[in-house]
Scaffold this motif. Structure first.
Motif, PDB file in Angstrom:
ATOM      1  N   PRO A 173      44.214  36.284  30.210  1.00  0.00           N
ATOM      2  CA  PRO A 173      43.120  35.865  31.099  1.00  0.00           C
ATOM      3  C   PRO A 173      43.534  35.982  32.566  1.00  0.00           C
ATOM      4  O   PRO A 173      44.702  35.818  32.914  1.00  0.00           O
ATOM      5  N   GLY A 174      42.562  36.296  33.404  1.00  0.00           N
ATOM      6  CA  GLY A 174      42.800  36.357  34.849  1.00  0.00           C
ATOM      7  C   GLY A 174      43.071  37.739  35.393  1.00  0.00           C
ATOM      8  O   GLY A 174      43.118  37.928  36.607  1.00  0.00           O
ATOM      9  N   GLY A 175      43.252  38.745  34.519  1.00  0.00           N
ATOM     10  CA  GLY A 175      43.509  40.095  34.996  1.00  0.00           C
ATOM     11  C   GLY A 175      42.254  40.715  35.588  1.00  0.00           C
ATOM     12  O   GLY A 175      41.194  40.681  34.984  1.00  0.00           O
ATOM     13  N   LYS A 176      42.377  41.246  36.801  1.00  0.00           N
ATOM     14  CA  LYS A 176      41.235  41.912  37.435  1.00  0.00           C
ATOM     15  C   LYS A 176      41.733  42.846  38.524  1.00  0.00           C
ATOM     16  O   LYS A 176      42.890  42.794  38.929  1.00  0.00           O
ATOM     17  N   TRP A 177      40.831  43.716  38.973  1.00  0.00           N
ATOM     18  CA  TRP A 177      41.135  44.622  40.064  1.00  0.00           C
ATOM     19  C   TRP A 177      39.897  44.773  40.931  1.00  0.00           C
ATOM     20  O   TRP A 177      38.775  44.541  40.483  1.00  0.00           O
TER      21      TRP A 177
END
Length: 186
Positions: A173-177
């Motif tokens: 959880p929390g992975g983004k770009w």
């Protein structure tokens, strides 16, 4: 309009979403942001769950071989597809995903699809699609049901996906770009 961060595999971007009840100003702003983010990424489609919004909405934008622009929003879509052809995917059946940026894998999809949805004006519409447009509809619709295209890959490619996910620290959880800021070769 604003560009939004795109969730990476492992973030709750892959859980089923709820229908839109009313097309209000908040929905209009979300759709404008989806278009802006999709274009900046660049991508040919973007689903609300990919930007962390739990609604059944996706945008699409693609120019076909006749230079016809297919651009729209699908709110509360329904999708019917033909059976996918048997066999291994060809090189021209590779697709990528903004939630698994920088990678492409071959995936057999149905050649034909019928999309029924509501547009931003609250009008129902239907599109009979084939080829890449049908593929785009299937890919984005999958996001609304909590399925990433990598979930549909053959075993051999699944192993590669797992290796990439571990190597890049994704799958949590929390992975983004952020399109236009992060260089992820999406």
């Amino acid at each position: 309009m604003a560009v939004r961060a795109i969730r990476i595999t492992g973030d709750p971007c892959s859980t089923p979403r709820r229908p839109v009840v009313e097309i209000d100003q908040e929905i209009r702003e979300l759709v404008a942001d989806l278009y802006e983010t999709m274009d900046r990424a660049p991508g040919v489609g973007l689903a609300a769950p990919q930007v962390g919004v739990g609604l059944r909405i996706f945008t699409f934008g693609w120019t076909d071989e006749d230079d016809r622009l297919w651009r729209g929003v699908a709110i509360n879509p329904e999708l019917w597809i033909s059976p996918p052809p048997p066999g291994e995917p060809d090189i021209d059946e590779e697709e990528g995903c903004l939630s698994f940026p920088g990678e492409r894998f071959g995936l057999r999809r149905a050649e034909r699809a019928i999309l029924r949805a509501t547009n931003l004006e609250g009008e129902k519409y239907e599109i009979e699609a084939s080829g890449w447009l049908a593929r785009i509809f299937q890919h984005e619709y999958d996001h609304l049901d909590g399925v990433l295209y990598t979930d549909r890959l053959e075993y051999r490619d699944q192993k590669v996906v797992q290796k990439i996910t571990r190597k890049l620290g994704w799958g949590k959880p929390g992975g983004k770009w952020m399109p236009g800021v992060d260089d992820l070769d999406a």
